[in-house]
Design a protein around this motif. Structure first.
Motif, PDB file in Angstrom:
ATOM      1  N   LEU A  47       0.838  -1.148  -0.401  1.00  0.00           N
ATOM      2  CA  LEU A  47       0.461  -0.189   0.131  1.00  0.00           C
ATOM      3  C   LEU A  47       0.905   1.183  -0.303  1.00  0.00           C
ATOM      4  O   LEU A  47       1.937   0.922   0.695  1.00  0.00           O
ATOM      5  N   SER A  48       0.077   1.736  -0.799  1.00  0.00           N
ATOM      6  CA  SER A  48       0.816   3.313  -0.925  1.00  0.00           C
ATOM      7  C   SER A  48       0.352   4.783  -0.295  1.00  0.00           C
ATOM      8  O   SER A  48      -1.402   4.704  -1.067  1.00  0.00           O
ATOM      9  N   ASN A  49       0.111   5.456   0.562  1.00  0.00           N
ATOM     10  CA  ASN A  49      -1.085   6.715   0.530  1.00  0.00           C
ATOM     11  C   ASN A  49      -0.243   7.174   1.287  1.00  0.00           C
ATOM     12  O   ASN A  49       0.387   7.585   2.695  1.00  0.00           O
ATOM     13  N   PRO A  50      -0.518   8.922   1.039  1.00  0.00           N
ATOM     14  CA  PRO A  50       0.226   9.770   1.562  1.00  0.00           C
ATOM     15  C   PRO A  50      -0.586  10.445   2.426  1.00  0.00           C
ATOM     16  O   PRO A  50       0.112  11.130   3.734  1.00  0.00           O
ATOM     17  N   SER A  51      -2.318  10.468   2.821  1.00  0.00           N
ATOM     18  CA  SER A  51      -2.731  10.939   4.294  1.00  0.00           C
ATOM     19  C   SER A  51      -4.081   9.973   4.209  1.00  0.00           C
ATOM     20  O   SER A  51      -4.642   9.369   3.071  1.00  0.00           O
TER      21      SER A  51
END
Lengths: 109, 116
Positions: A47-51
């Motif tokens: 997973l990759s998420n900024p916020s």
């Protein structure tokens, strides 16, 4: 320098249990990425998420950038979830990632 | 979909010799390629970041003289470990950024280097 700290260092679960992995970072990150490292060493991007919160399958990633922390929740753990989970801070699209030391997860029947 | 092929997967070299590893982005044109090393019992360290049309930037403790990198186009990069010794053993990973997917970094499977 930039640091990424993961906790716990290791985790033992009984199959079916949930788990929460923590990641704290020392400077403002553009986003947080979670990886699973296979026994052979290769990385699988999870997973990759900024916020905010992001889901994929039984995994949920939550990132609170202002507080410089993130977490990965594994629900209904399976034996095949065993392995090392790495958190990496991405502080600039043009730069590389800064990795934590990882959390080693062991799931038993 | 985006893929990064890295080869060889494993290599063994004699102390003092050199070995080259290659990284190929498939399905996208990478804006930058980053090379990492995971030494035994350690996490991944960034060796260098290579951006097309810019100078290759090496991190502290890593030099061009020891880890020369070639990045001739947007889909291919290679790195050589010169005069390899025991402390150079570990897993080397290349990661390529895909500008079409929010600059997500995709990793190859890694090259595991053993030094005898």
């Amino acid at each position: 320098g930039q640091q990424v700290q993961q906790s716990p260092a290791s985790l033992v679960l009984q199959e079916g249990e949930n788990a929460e992995l923590q990641c704290n970072f020392s400077s403002t990150a553009t986003r947080l990425q979670w990886f699973y490292q296979r026994p052979g060493g290769s990385l699988v991007s999870l997973l990759s998420n900024p916020s905010g919160t992001k889901h994929t399958g039984r995994l949920t990633s939550t990132t609170v950038t202002k507080e410089r922390r993130g977490s990965l929740h594994i629900s209904s753990s399976q034996i095949t979830d065993s392995g090392t989970y790495l958190c990496a801070m991405d502080d600039n699209y043009a730069q590389g990632l800064t990795f934590g030391l990882g959390t080693r997860v062991s799931v038993f029947p | 979909g985006a893929l990064v092929y890295q080869y060889p997967r494993r290599t063994i070299c004699k102390s003092g010799t050199s070995m080259r590893m290659e990284c190929q982005a498939v399905g996208f044109q990478a804006t930058s390629v980053a090379w990492y090393r995971q030494s035994p019992q350690k996490t991944f360290e960034l060796i260098a970041l290579s951006t097309v049309n810019s100078a290759i930037k090496y991190e502290q403790n890593f030099t061009q003289e020891k880890f020369p990198i070639s990045h001739p186009n947007l889909s291919f990069s290679s790195m050589t470990v010169l005069n390899a010794y025991l402390e150079d053993r570990g897993l080397y990973l290349c990661g390529a950024r895909d500008p079409g997917v929010q600059n997500t970094l995709y990793f190859g499977a890694g090259t595991r280097l053993s030094v005898l």
